[in-house]
Design a protein around this motif. Structure first.
Motif, mmCIF file in Angstrom:
data_model
loop_
_atom_site.group_PDB
_atom_site.id
_atom_site.type_symbol
_atom_site.label_atom_id
_atom_site.label_comp_id
_atom_site.label_asym_id
_atom_site.label_seq_id
_atom_site.Cartn_x
_atom_site.Cartn_y
_atom_site.Cartn_z
ATOM 1 N N GLY A 1 0.803 -1.223 0.000
ATOM 2 C CA GLY A 1 0.000 0.000 0.000
ATOM 3 C C GLY A 1 0.833 1.268 0.000
ATOM 4 O O GLY A 1 0.338 2.347 -0.311
ATOM 5 N N PHE B 1 -5.282 -8.095 -11.421
ATOM 6 C CA PHE B 1 -5.040 -9.520 -11.231
ATOM 7 C C PHE B 1 -5.702 -10.346 -12.328
ATOM 8 O O PHE B 1 -6.668 -9.914 -12.953
ATOM 9 C CB PHE B 1 -5.609 -9.976 -9.886
ATOM 10 C CG PHE B 1 -4.873 -9.429 -8.706
ATOM 11 C CD1 PHE B 1 -3.910 -10.178 -8.061
ATOM 12 C CD2 PHE B 1 -5.154 -8.156 -8.227
ATOM 13 C CE1 PHE B 1 -3.238 -9.683 -6.973
ATOM 14 C CE2 PHE B 1 -4.487 -7.648 -7.135
ATOM 15 C CZ PHE B 1 -3.525 -8.406 -6.506
ATOM 16 N N TYR C 1 -13.739 -6.819 -5.085
ATOM 17 C CA TYR C 1 -14.336 -7.105 -3.785
ATOM 18 C C TYR C 1 -15.787 -7.502 -4.024
ATOM 19 O O TYR C 1 -16.602 -6.658 -4.411
ATOM 20 C CB TYR C 1 -14.227 -5.891 -2.872
ATOM 21 C CG TYR C 1 -12.826 -5.303 -2.843
ATOM 22 C CD1 TYR C 1 -11.741 -6.119 -2.536
ATOM 23 C CD2 TYR C 1 -12.587 -3.977 -3.157
ATOM 24 C CE1 TYR C 1 -10.455 -5.616 -2.535
ATOM 25 C CE2 TYR C 1 -11.298 -3.464 -3.148
ATOM 26 C CZ TYR C 1 -10.240 -4.286 -2.843
ATOM 27 O OH TYR C 1 -8.960 -3.784 -2.853
ATOM 28 N N ASN D 1 -9.208 4.561 1.585
ATOM 29 C CA ASN D 1 -8.141 4.163 2.507
ATOM 30 C C ASN D 1 -7.071 5.223 2.607
ATOM 31 O O ASN D 1 -6.344 5.291 3.584
ATOM 32 C CB ASN D 1 -7.504 2.847 2.050
ATOM 33 C CG ASN D 1 -8.415 1.677 2.296
ATOM 34 O OD1 ASN D 1 -9.321 1.751 3.126
ATOM 35 N ND2 ASN D 1 -8.201 0.597 1.568
ATOM 36 N N ARG D 2 -6.959 6.051 1.579
ATOM 37 C CA ARG D 2 -5.946 7.106 1.611
ATOM 38 C C ARG D 2 -6.549 8.432 1.993
ATOM 39 O O ARG D 2 -5.950 9.473 1.790
ATOM 40 C CB ARG D 2 -5.278 7.200 0.238
ATOM 41 C CG ARG D 2 -4.328 6.053 0.013
ATOM 42 C CD ARG D 2 -3.727 6.074 -1.373
ATOM 43 N NE ARG D 2 -2.736 5.023 -1.485
ATOM 44 C CZ ARG D 2 -3.048 3.729 -1.605
ATOM 45 N NH1 ARG D 2 -4.303 3.361 -1.629
ATOM 46 N NH2 ARG D 2 -2.096 2.811 -1.687
ATOM 47 N N ARG E 1 -6.636 5.310 -8.822
ATOM 48 C CA ARG E 1 -5.629 5.580 -7.818
ATOM 49 C C ARG E 1 -4.551 6.518 -8.347
ATOM 50 O O ARG E 1 -3.803 7.107 -7.578
ATOM 51 C CB ARG E 1 -4.996 4.261 -7.387
ATOM 52 C CG ARG E 1 -5.946 3.343 -6.621
ATOM 53 C CD ARG E 1 -5.566 3.352 -5.173
ATOM 54 N NE ARG E 1 -4.117 3.388 -5.089
ATOM 55 C CZ ARG E 1 -3.333 2.313 -5.198
ATOM 56 N NH1 ARG E 1 -3.868 1.130 -5.312
ATOM 57 N NH2 ARG E 1 -2.032 2.427 -5.154
ATOM 58 N N VAL F 1 -7.798 -11.282 -3.408
ATOM 59 C CA VAL F 1 -8.647 -10.220 -2.867
ATOM 60 C C VAL F 1 -7.949 -9.522 -1.696
ATOM 61 O O VAL F 1 -7.949 -8.294 -1.600
ATOM 62 C CB VAL F 1 -10.023 -10.775 -2.445
ATOM 63 C CG1 VAL F 1 -10.846 -9.711 -1.740
ATOM 64 C CG2 VAL F 1 -10.777 -11.278 -3.655
ATOM 65 N N GLU G 1 -4.776 -9.412 -1.368
ATOM 66 C CA GLU G 1 -3.631 -8.709 -1.954
ATOM 67 C C GLU G 1 -4.061 -7.401 -2.600
ATOM 68 O O GLU G 1 -3.394 -6.383 -2.459
ATOM 69 C CB GLU G 1 -2.932 -9.610 -2.964
ATOM 70 C CG GLU G 1 -2.240 -10.776 -2.292
ATOM 71 C CD GLU G 1 -1.699 -11.805 -3.264
ATOM 72 O OE1 GLU G 1 -1.007 -12.721 -2.818
ATOM 73 O OE2 GLU G 1 -1.974 -11.700 -4.480
ATOM 74 N N ALA G 2 -5.213 -7.460 -3.275
ATOM 75 C CA ALA G 2 -5.728 -6.244 -3.897
ATOM 76 C C ALA G 2 -6.001 -5.194 -2.822
ATOM 77 O O ALA G 2 -5.692 -4.016 -2.999
ATOM 78 C CB ALA G 2 -7.001 -6.553 -4.683
ATOM 79 N N ALA G 3 -6.554 -5.643 -1.696
ATOM 80 C CA ALA G 3 -6.849 -4.708 -0.615
ATOM 81 C C ALA G 3 -5.561 -4.145 -0.027
ATOM 82 O O ALA G 3 -5.484 -2.962 0.307
ATOM 83 C CB ALA G 3 -7.678 -5.390 0.463
ATOM 84 N N ALA G 4 -4.544 -5.005 0.069
ATOM 85 C CA ALA G 4 -3.262 -4.536 0.606
ATOM 86 C C ALA G 4 -2.675 -3.473 -0.310
ATOM 87 O O ALA G 4 -2.165 -2.449 0.146
ATOM 88 C CB ALA G 4 -2.290 -5.706 0.743
ATOM 89 N N ILE G 5 -2.782 -3.712 -1.621
ATOM 90 C CA ILE G 5 -2.267 -2.736 -2.584
ATOM 91 C C ILE G 5 -3.101 -1.461 -2.523
ATOM 92 O O ILE G 5 -2.596 -0.364 -2.691
ATOM 93 C CB ILE G 5 -2.262 -3.354 -4.001
ATOM 94 C CG1 ILE G 5 -1.159 -4.406 -4.075
ATOM 95 C CG2 ILE G 5 -2.056 -2.287 -5.056
ATOM 96 C CD1 ILE G 5 -1.152 -5.198 -5.343
ATOM 97 N N ASP G 6 -4.391 -1.628 -2.223
ATOM 98 C CA ASP G 6 -5.265 -0.464 -2.089
ATOM 99 C C ASP G 6 -5.032 0.274 -0.773
ATOM 100 O O ASP G 6 -5.800 1.167 -0.420
ATOM 101 C CB ASP G 6 -6.739 -0.893 -2.193
ATOM 102 C CG ASP G 6 -7.264 -0.751 -3.620
ATOM 103 O OD1 ASP G 6 -6.615 -0.050 -4.416
ATOM 104 O OD2 ASP G 6 -8.322 -1.322 -3.934
ATOM 105 N N GLY G 7 -4.015 -0.140 -0.038
ATOM 106 C CA GLY G 7 -3.607 0.629 1.131
ATOM 107 C C GLY G 7 -4.319 0.280 2.417
ATOM 108 O O GLY G 7 -4.281 1.056 3.363
ATOM 109 N N ALA G 8 -4.991 -0.890 2.471
ATOM 110 C CA ALA G 8 -5.662 -1.281 3.704
ATOM 111 C C ALA G 8 -4.716 -2.138 4.540
ATOM 112 O O ALA G 8 -4.177 -3.115 4.045
ATOM 113 C CB ALA G 8 -6.930 -2.058 3.384
#
Lengths: 375, 294
Positions: free
Chosen positions: A74, A82, A88, A103-104, A151, B188, B190-197
């Motif tokens: 992040g 992917f 989600y 989140n940011r 983003r 999913v 991983e995507a969230a981790a990349i999205d900064g969560a």
């Protein structure tokens, strides 16, 4: 906007398996680099290391001049698309796109504006209230791209994003990805095992094999001047014909049963075993014109595919020799055909290392069908 | 998945094979249930020698009895607390076990073990732990200034049966939560981790919502367990006491019927319980079979 520098990076798994060995690569700002190779070659591992989803065993990865080895995914200012989209499933499309911005702590109004821009760009504005399961594969793919675009990251990472789509959609999305990347000028790393996708998308094409870079360059460079046997057979479809043979006394002769291939005069190459490569599209049906490789081959089968016909001939080894003929060609199994490939279309590789030798020039060869030179 | 279809040579063989299970169900479930329904309309005299049909009198008496409402209240508190405790802890364990790389199987096996312990044994085990004179847990609580005595304090007694009942249910919940967690694709997260969560944010915004079908299913199962399956836990530890503080509905059925010898009243309570189980089962099939959608 930022370039990526990969410097002496290694990846060793706890079980001792070395997925990446001492790899260095420089990706200039704004460029689309495609990593291509067979499965297990380390291309996805490398991408995931750039993303921060895999730890780096050794070496440094920097994005925009900042070493990111120890940063969380992040914090790296990257976005990733992917293979299975990884949307989600419990969120609407709007929320899927907004998640990273929220989140940011991006202001609400800005989130709305950026999401709307992204969906406009991708033509999915009418789907904002839907959930991922209510959409087709192509639409999901667009949402996944949208999630990356909103983003506004300094790097896009694509992990085989098109392999779950059907053939027609794949071509369409491929064009779209290229267009978006041009428009946004965001540095991108794209992983695929599909060499056609790789050729069409890449500014720089990186062919990987067994955790190493085999060759990096523009797609046409790799096509015209493959550095190794691996690259030569990986890029191009059908693959380049490979003829193991021996250079002796100024001649190249194929190994074992020649199956109708003439010895070819060859000067300036050290005696010993070599592999001669010739692409199907450079092997023409017809008599020898000038210097090059020629022969008279037995047709095994032919595959007309419209614009062209692939003719399979009996080769010296177990593999057939493939040549690309005109669409209207009517070669039948059992026919004999005269084939010819000009000298400047031939590739020579070292049998031991698989590395390419300098390209041949017409001067090095004389007409194989002509009188043999007196020694 | 395609299952192999078995063809029997004789018509009676499949029935014969089903017979043991059918017999068990019939003798231990259907028959007693029928008896309970019949009995709930009768009154037995004090010597058990005569039966008198009283219509709905047993039910009328039941619903005008303040101690019955007290028991319902106790049961609801017990069931909610047990479910909450069992589910929270098991989700925590599952989340942690899901991240473990080494020794996964050992951890999972240990976490599943309590499920194999009989409820009565589990109850006795916790009773000893919290015994005011010899229990190590009670001793530890005393060190930090908490006076824990399940035989005189209603709150202590309630806490004891909640802990004992929840402990047994954690294994079951753990299995389902773990399976639920593993069904969420890695990409999913991983995507969230990349999205900064971060991990905590990911848990609450991604994992928990995606687990909601499992959570809802387990909530129903845990409620059913706490309401109807915890007789042995209570019987082995507090026996409903002190006073009526831990006299949950299933325990009251037994006590009124076999200790108080009010068979008709006890049967009426059973019938009410049966209706509750039926309702919960309907909820379970209605909503869970459809899968909670997201």
């Amino acid at each position: 906007m930022a370039g990526i520098t990969i410097d002496g990076v290694r990846k060793v798994y706890p079980n001792g398996f070395q997925a990446i060995e001492d790899l260095s690569l420089n990706i200039p700002d704004g460029e689309l680099v495609v990593l291509v190779g067979p499965s297990g070659c380390g291309k996805s591992t490398l991408l995931r290391m750039i993303a921060g989803l895999e730890t780096i065993s050794d070496g440094d990865i920097s994005i925009g001049g900042r070493i990111v080895n120890r940063l969380e995914p992040g914090e790296r200012d990257i976005a990733m698309v992917f293979q299975n989209y990884a949307l989600y499933p419990h969120m609407t499309i709007f929320d899927n796109l907004a998640y990273g911005l929220r989140n940011r702590k991006t202001p609400k109004a800005e989130i709305k504006q950026r999401v709307e821009e992204a969906v406009q760009m991708l033509g999915i504005a009418h789907l904002l209230d839907r959930k991922p399961r209510q959409m087709s594969g192509g639409q999901r793919q667009r949402v996944a791209m949208g999630r990356a675009i909103v983003r506004e990251p300094s790097v896009f990472l694509f992990d085989e994003p098109l392999s779950n789509l059907d053939a027609k959609l794949r071509v369409q999305m491929r064009v779209e990805i290229k267009r978006l990347q041009r428009q946004l000028k965001t540095t991108s790393v794209y992983v695929t095992h599909d060499q056609l996708e790789a050729m069409t998308l890449a500014d720089t094409l990186v062919v990987m094999n067994a955790g190493r870079i085999e060759q990096a360059g523009t797609p046409m460079e790799l096509y015209s001047n493959p550095a190794t046997v691996f690259v030569a057979t990986f890029i191009g479809s059908p693959a380049m014909n490979m003829l193991p043979g021996i250079v002796a006394d100024g001649f190249f002769r194929v190994e074992g049963d020649a199956a109708g291939i003439q010895p070819m005069s060859l000067r300036g190459v050290a005696n010993g075993p070599v592999i001669l490569g010739v692409r199907p599209e450079h092997l023409q049906v017809g008599p020898a014109i000038g210097a090059g490789l020629s022969g008279r081959l037995h047709v095994i089968s032919s595959e007309p595919i419209g614009a062209e016909t692939l003719v399979y001939c009996e080769g010296p080894g177990s593999d057939p020799l493939i040549l690309r003929a005109a669409g209207e060609a009517t070669h039948r199994p059992g026919d004999m055909v005269d084939v010819f490939a000009p000298a400047d279309r031939l590739h020579l590789f070292d049998t031991e290392t698989g590395e390419a030798k300098p390209r041949l020039t017409a001067v090095q060869t004389v007409m194989a069908t002509g009188p043999q030179p007196v020694t | 998945m395609q299952t192999k279809r078995v063809t029997f040579r004789h018509v009676w063989l499949p029935y014969l094979l089903c017979l043991p299970q059918l017999a068990v169900t019939l003798i231990f479930f259907i028959w007693p249930a029928g008896e309970a329904i019949v009995e709930s309309f009768y009154q037995t005299n004090a010597f058990g020698t005569s039966l008198r049909f009283v219509g709905l009198a047993n039910f009328q008496r039941l619903f005008s009895d303040p101690s019955y409402y007290a028991s319902i209240r106790v049961s609801v508190i017990f069931a909610l607390a047990t479910s909450a405790l069992a589910m929270t802890l098991s989700l925590l364990f599952a989340a942690v076990a899901d991240r473990i790389v080494r020794g996964t199987n050992a951890y999972r096996t240990f976490l599943i073990w309590p499920y194999a312990v009989a409820p009565a044994v589990a109850g006795v085990l916790w009773m000893f732990l919290f015994n005011p004179s010899i229990g190590i847990a009670a001793y530890a609580l005393e060190m930090v200034g908490i006076d824990f005595n399940a035989t005189i304090s209603p709150n202590s007694a309630m806490a004891l049966i909640i802990v004992a009942a929840a402990w047994k249910q954690i294994s079951y919940n753990f299995l389902f939560f773990l399976a639920g967690l593993q069904a969420i694709p890695n990409s999913v997260y991983e995507a969230a981790a990349i999205d900064g969560a971060g991990p905590v944010k990911r848990f609450f915004t991604i994992v928990l919502p995606l687990l909601s079908p499992t959570t809802f299913f387990l909530l129903v199962v845990n409620m059913v367990y706490a309401f109807f399956d915890t007789f042995a836990v209570v019987h082995a530890t507090t026996q409903g006491g002190p006073g009526q503080a831990t006299s949950i509905l299933v325990y009251k059925v037994w006590k009124d019927g076999f200790v108080g010898l009010d068979l008709g009243g006890s049967a009426a309570q059973s019938v009410v319980l049966m209706a509750m189980v039926a309702a919960l089962t309907v909820i379970q099939f209605r909503y869970i079979e459809r899968r909670v959608e997201y």
